[in-house]
Design a protein around this motif. Structure first.
Motif, PDB file in Angstrom:
ATOM      1  N   LEU A  14     -10.389 -21.950  36.716  1.00  0.00           N
ATOM      2  CA  LEU A  14     -10.518 -21.358  38.049  1.00  0.00           C
ATOM      3  C   LEU A  14     -10.042 -22.335  39.118  1.00  0.00           C
ATOM      4  O   LEU A  14      -9.277 -21.961  40.023  1.00  0.00           O
ATOM      5  N   PHE A  15     -10.474 -23.600  39.020  1.00  0.00           N
ATOM      6  CA  PHE A  15     -10.061 -24.596  40.013  1.00  0.00           C
ATOM      7  C   PHE A  15      -8.557 -24.841  39.944  1.00  0.00           C
ATOM      8  O   PHE A  15      -7.903 -25.023  40.976  1.00  0.00           O
ATOM      9  N   PHE A  16      -8.002 -24.863  38.734  1.00  0.00           N
ATOM     10  CA  PHE A  16      -6.561 -25.039  38.596  1.00  0.00           C
ATOM     11  C   PHE A  16      -5.810 -23.889  39.250  1.00  0.00           C
ATOM     12  O   PHE A  16      -4.814 -24.101  39.954  1.00  0.00           O
ATOM     13  N   MET A  17      -6.288 -22.655  39.029  1.00  0.00           N
ATOM     14  CA  MET A  17      -5.625 -21.490  39.601  1.00  0.00           C
ATOM     15  C   MET A  17      -5.719 -21.489  41.125  1.00  0.00           C
ATOM     16  O   MET A  17      -4.774 -21.118  41.816  1.00  0.00           O
ATOM     17  N   ILE A  18      -6.887 -21.914  41.656  1.00  0.00           N
ATOM     18  CA  ILE A  18      -7.044 -21.997  43.113  1.00  0.00           C
ATOM     19  C   ILE A  18      -6.089 -23.030  43.686  1.00  0.00           C
ATOM     20  O   ILE A  18      -5.434 -22.803  44.714  1.00  0.00           O
ATOM     21  N   PHE A  19      -5.976 -24.180  43.008  1.00  0.00           N
ATOM     22  CA  PHE A  19      -5.040 -25.225  43.458  1.00  0.00           C
ATOM     23  C   PHE A  19      -3.602 -24.719  43.392  1.00  0.00           C
ATOM     24  O   PHE A  19      -2.819 -24.896  44.336  1.00  0.00           O
ATOM     25  N   PHE A  20      -3.251 -24.067  42.288  1.00  0.00           N
ATOM     26  CA  PHE A  20      -1.906 -23.512  42.118  1.00  0.00           C
ATOM     27  C   PHE A  20      -1.611 -22.476  43.194  1.00  0.00           C
ATOM     28  O   PHE A  20      -0.534 -22.465  43.794  1.00  0.00           O
ATOM     29  N   ASN A  21      -2.587 -21.607  43.443  1.00  0.00           N
ATOM     30  CA  ASN A  21      -2.421 -20.576  44.475  1.00  0.00           C
ATOM     31  C   ASN A  21      -2.206 -21.199  45.853  1.00  0.00           C
ATOM     32  O   ASN A  21      -1.418 -20.695  46.667  1.00  0.00           O
ATOM     33  N   THR A  22      -2.928 -22.290  46.112  1.00  0.00           N
ATOM     34  CA  THR A  22      -2.807 -22.965  47.408  1.00  0.00           C
ATOM     35  C   THR A  22      -1.403 -23.533  47.597  1.00  0.00           C
ATOM     36  O   THR A  22      -0.817 -23.423  48.684  1.00  0.00           O
ATOM     37  N   ILE A  23      -0.847 -24.125  46.538  1.00  0.00           N
ATOM     38  CA  ILE A  23       0.501 -24.687  46.620  1.00  0.00           C
ATOM     39  C   ILE A  23       1.526 -23.586  46.870  1.00  0.00           C
ATOM     40  O   ILE A  23       2.422 -23.723  47.723  1.00  0.00           O
ATOM     41  N   ILE A  24       1.392 -22.469  46.150  1.00  0.00           N
ATOM     42  CA  ILE A  24       2.311 -21.344  46.349  1.00  0.00           C
ATOM     43  C   ILE A  24       2.194 -20.808  47.776  1.00  0.00           C
ATOM     44  O   ILE A  24       3.195 -20.502  48.435  1.00  0.00           O
ATOM     45  N   PHE A  25       0.953 -20.714  48.262  1.00  0.00           N
ATOM     46  CA  PHE A  25       0.738 -20.261  49.636  1.00  0.00           C
ATOM     47  C   PHE A  25       1.426 -21.196  50.629  1.00  0.00           C
ATOM     48  O   PHE A  25       1.966 -20.745  51.651  1.00  0.00           O
ATOM     49  N   CYS A  26       1.431 -22.496  50.333  1.00  0.00           N
ATOM     50  CA  CYS A  26       2.080 -23.467  51.225  1.00  0.00           C
ATOM     51  C   CYS A  26       3.575 -23.198  51.339  1.00  0.00           C
ATOM     52  O   CYS A  26       4.149 -23.329  52.425  1.00  0.00           O
ATOM     53  N   PHE A  27       4.209 -22.826  50.227  1.00  0.00           N
ATOM     54  CA  PHE A  27       5.631 -22.501  50.268  1.00  0.00           C
ATOM     55  C   PHE A  27       5.884 -21.300  51.177  1.00  0.00           C
ATOM     56  O   PHE A  27       6.823 -21.288  51.970  1.00  0.00           O
ATOM     57  N   ILE A  28       5.020 -20.294  51.063  1.00  0.00           N
ATOM     58  CA  ILE A  28       5.150 -19.104  51.906  1.00  0.00           C
ATOM     59  C   ILE A  28       4.809 -19.434  53.351  1.00  0.00           C
ATOM     60  O   ILE A  28       5.518 -19.057  54.286  1.00  0.00           O
ATOM     61  N   GLY A  29       3.696 -20.166  53.550  1.00  0.00           N
ATOM     62  CA  GLY A  29       3.241 -20.500  54.893  1.00  0.00           C
ATOM     63  C   GLY A  29       4.225 -21.365  55.650  1.00  0.00           C
ATOM     64  O   GLY A  29       4.462 -21.157  56.845  1.00  0.00           O
ATOM     65  N   ALA A  30       4.823 -22.363  54.974  1.00  0.00           N
ATOM     66  CA  ALA A  30       5.805 -23.235  55.628  1.00  0.00           C
ATOM     67  C   ALA A  30       7.014 -22.425  56.074  1.00  0.00           C
ATOM     68  O   ALA A  30       7.552 -22.633  57.174  1.00  0.00           O
ATOM     69  N   PHE A  31       7.439 -21.493  55.236  1.00  0.00           N
ATOM     70  CA  PHE A  31       8.589 -20.653  55.570  1.00  0.00           C
ATOM     71  C   PHE A  31       8.312 -19.819  56.821  1.00  0.00           C
ATOM     72  O   PHE A  31       9.113 -19.808  57.765  1.00  0.00           O
ATOM     73  N   PHE A  32       7.171 -19.133  56.844  1.00  0.00           N
ATOM     74  CA  PHE A  32       6.883 -18.255  57.971  1.00  0.00           C
ATOM     75  C   PHE A  32       6.490 -19.027  59.227  1.00  0.00           C
ATOM     76  O   PHE A  32       6.653 -18.519  60.340  1.00  0.00           O
ATOM     77  N   THR A  33       5.985 -20.242  59.081  1.00  0.00           N
ATOM     78  CA  THR A  33       5.730 -21.077  60.259  1.00  0.00           C
ATOM     79  C   THR A  33       7.040 -21.366  60.979  1.00  0.00           C
ATOM     80  O   THR A  33       7.131 -21.265  62.215  1.00  0.00           O
ATOM     81  N   LEU A  34       8.068 -21.711  60.224  1.00  0.00           N
ATOM     82  CA  LEU A  34       9.396 -21.914  60.808  1.00  0.00           C
ATOM     83  C   LEU A  34       9.930 -20.630  61.431  1.00  0.00           C
ATOM     84  O   LEU A  34      10.474 -20.634  62.537  1.00  0.00           O
TER      85      LEU A  34
END
Length: 283
Positions: free
Chosen positions: A73-93
């Protein structure tokens, strides 16, 4: 204080009416996150062989299965957070660049504006991602720490009606958000600084700290006013969602299409007002 508070809020209102294309970009943000959540939920259900729904019951079920499931569960949450960062960084720009003068938000149908945005993202994406990942991870850890007292309300929430639960969670969520904004305020303007000044990551953090120096209370008060109205909008939408049976969807929609774009515009206006003050005070 009145200068930054009143001017930034007023400009956010006027820019929100003028740059209406940003709400379409907010819808694209909603679509991207919806697709991401759909896929990641399917992965969670596959790994845990359980109809995972990102609620306390699902998490409690997995925790009860033992350390192997907890680790996963913790690994999946960490993985999800990293993927979200890729999306979030894109839309922030996307958001910050689009509300520039002659940006995409003024004319969403302009091919040249889309082309300029794409070129800008290709140049600045790595820098934004390098800022977004550690910022998000630290933000997540602090959020989890602040959320710990909320578990004490578990018994109260269990005995409350759905409307009373909504009120309690609204108050707790608002208080947590105000605390988080206070903690991260001094470095929060590093995001628009990367976009508008094309600074490197470390320099953008230092620049944000210098830009906000002496204006902490004024900026936090401005953000607090915006957050209050944003939470009120969420509360009303959630109430309607309870009646219609689609609370999560409506919350997700209103935040992606309205709250996030307006929050970006407010950040932009505070940043520019701080730069204006800095320019006036320059020797």
């Amino acid at each position: 204080m009145r200068n930054i508070l009143q001017k930034s809020i007023q400009e956010t209102y006027h820019f929100g009416l003028k740059k209406r294309g940003i709400y379409f970009l907010g819808f694209l943000f909603f679509f991207a996150l919806s697709l991401y959540l759909f896929l990641i939920t399917a992965i969670m259900q596959y790994f845990f062989d359980f109809p995972f729904k990102w609620d306390s019951y699902s998490i409690g079920y997995i925790v009860g299965k033992g350390w192997m499931h907890i680790s996963m569960l913790f690994f999946m949450i960490f993985f999800n957070t990293i993927i979200f960062c890729f999306i979030g960084a894109f839309f922030t720009l996307v958001f910050f660049h689009s509300i520039k003068k002659d940006g995409l938000a003024e004319d969403i149908n302009s091919y040249l504006k889309w082309k300029k945005l794409a070129e800008f993202i290709s140049e600045e994406y790595i820098k934004m991602l390098l800022l977004f990942i550690p910022f998000t991870l630290v933000f997540l850890i602090v959020t989890m720490i602040l959320s710990m007292p909320s578990f004490l309300l578990g018994g109260v929430l269990a005995r409350s009606t759905q409307i009373n639960q909504l009120v309690i969670l609204f108050i707790v969520g608002l208080l947590d958000s105000l605390i988080l904004s206070g903690i991260f305020l001094k470095i929060g303007f590093s995001f628009p600084i990367i976009v508008y000044e094309k600074s490197e990551v470390i320099e953008s953090l230092k620049r944000s700290e210098r830009l906000t120096k002496g204006f902490y209370i004024e900026i936090w008060t401005t953000i607090a006013v915006f957050m209050f109205f944003a939470f009120m909008a969420n509360f009303l939408v959630s109430y309607v969602g309870i009646l219609l049976g689609c609370m999560t969807l409506l919350q997700f929609l209103i935040n992606s299409i309205l709250v996030v774009p307006l929050g970006v515009i407010l950040t932009n206006r505070i940043y520019l007002n701080l730069k204006g003050i800095e320019y006036k005070n320059a020797p």
